[in-house]
Scaffold this active site. Structure first.
Site, PDB file in Angstrom:
ATOM      1  N   SER A 160       1.007  -1.326  -0.048  1.00 53.31           N
ATOM      2  CA  SER A 160       0.028   0.127   0.054  1.00 53.31           C
ATOM      3  C   SER A 160       0.945   1.384   0.185  1.00 53.31           C
ATOM      4  O   SER A 160       2.037   1.165   0.450  1.00 53.31           O
ATOM      5  CB  SER A 160      -0.918   0.202   1.198  1.00 53.31           C
ATOM      6  OG  SER A 160      -1.571   1.165   1.387  1.00 53.31           O
ATOM      7  N   TYR A 186      -0.203   0.050  10.598  1.00 54.18           N
ATOM      8  CA  TYR A 186      -0.435  -0.569   9.432  1.00 54.18           C
ATOM      9  C   TYR A 186       0.769  -0.056   8.211  1.00 54.18           C
ATOM     10  O   TYR A 186       0.838  -0.997   7.280  1.00 54.18           O
ATOM     11  CB  TYR A 186      -1.882   0.348   8.705  1.00 54.18           C
ATOM     12  CG  TYR A 186      -2.144  -0.135   7.456  1.00 54.18           C
ATOM     13  CD1 TYR A 186      -2.712  -1.576   7.048  1.00 54.18           C
ATOM     14  CD2 TYR A 186      -2.246   0.756   6.601  1.00 54.18           C
ATOM     15  CE1 TYR A 186      -3.124  -1.865   5.790  1.00 54.18           C
ATOM     16  CE2 TYR A 186      -2.905   0.439   5.079  1.00 54.18           C
ATOM     17  CZ  TYR A 186      -2.883  -1.128   4.745  1.00 54.18           C
ATOM     18  OH  TYR A 186      -3.384  -1.234   3.522  1.00 54.18           O
TER      19      TYR A 186
END
Length: 314
Positions: A160, A186
């Site tokens: 990501s 994350y």
């Protein structure tokens, strides 16, 4: 990172089915983690459309069987299988590996959780790092013999742009001493996905196994279940596409995964980071495109591999 950056005829608007058109995967076997929803199901659908046998590795087998039936209905491919897999449970990962038999040509490490409240595994590991990286690490290493047997396997690590938020903080990976931050956790886990592709390729390329990572784009899926609307609105402004119009469909979001998994343009290519169906260049702030240099750092990649092995042995 490279002077021979891979370019393709596709772009951010391309869909997974467009990317796989003309590619034949008959006789090939694929596994897609998190294949029951979101970009996972569209990744699996494109691989099935091209003729592969596809196993959906999912936490919820009931949802997986629904997705498999839908994929079969739309592609005519009845070789869409379902197997239970909980990446946060090493016993579940070990059972999946033990039950796999024969070669594996494509492994798409797609499942993940994003910006969750602080949660920990039974071992005390931070949940996002444990799920997004350690579970996939254990799975891929466990399936290595099957990948080698395929004689030209590809592993896809779905990362990501959030990897730009944080390197892997080796001094405190599991937030034992620093305050827990869902986005830093994350981001760190997504950096780990990129680093895994770098080191796995270094270790396994001679065996014909190549691993690449990618940013799928901003797609509204179950991945965002922990994120409120205000935060989602803020994320939209950071995608670089001028607001909500830049959100991709799941079919578009799966395109880069499918490209990395199947395109002849990536034969013998590994350890690289892709986005919008192209190999990405280095990030140039304030843009959110491209890779952070620390995510492709070979020394950090080797260190992460060693830390991951040690963690899983503990």
């Amino acid at each position: 990172m490279t002077n021979n950056r891979v370019t393709t005829p596709f772009n951010r608007d391309s869909t997974a089915l467009e990317v796989v058109r003309g590619i034949g995967l008959a006789g090939r076997r694929a596994v897609v983690t998190g294949g029951g929803s979101g970009i996972g199901v569209e990744t699996a659908r494109a691989l099935a459309e091209a003729g592969a046998e596809v196993t959906l590795a999912v936490r919820n087998p009931e949802a997986g069987h629904e997705a498999a039936a839908d994929i079969t209905a739309t592609t005519g491919n009845d070789r869409v299988l379902v197997a239970p897999l909980d990446l946060a449970d090493l016993n579940s990962v070990a059972a999946f590996v033990a039950n796999w038999d024969g070669p594996l040509h494509i492994l798409v490490n797609n499942a993940g959780i994003m910006a969750s409240p602080e949660m920990r595994t039974a071992q005390g590991w931070e949940m996002q790092f444990a799920t997004n990286h350690l579970g996939h690490f254990a799975l891929t290493v466990g399936l290595r013999p099957a990948l080698v047997a395929a004689e030209g396997a590809r592993v896809v690590a779905v990362s990501s742009a959030a990897h730009l938020r944080s390197p892997v903080v080796f001094d405190d990976i599991h937030f034992e001493r620093r305050p827990y931050d869902p986005w830093l956790a994350y981001g760190q886990s997504k950096t780990a996905n990129v680093l895994f592709a770098v080191e796995a390729t270094r270790r396994w390329a001679d065996d014909g196994v190549f691993v690449n990572s990618l940013m799928p784009g901003a797609i509204r899926t179950n991945l965002q279940r922990y994120i409120n609307e205000e935060e989602l609105a803020r994320m939209r402004t950071q995608t670089g596409g001028g607001g909500a119009s830049y959100w991709k469909t799941a079919e578009q979001g799966a395109a880069t995964s499918v490209l990395v998994a199947t395109s002849p343009l990536l034969d013998g290519v590994g350890g690289r980071y892709f986005e919008d169906c192209q190999e990405a260049g280095p990030n140039e702030p304030p843009s959110r495109a491209g890779y952070a240099p620390y995510a492709l750092d070979p020394e950090a990649a080797e260190r992460l591999w060693e830390v991951s092995e040690k963690t899983l042995r503990a």
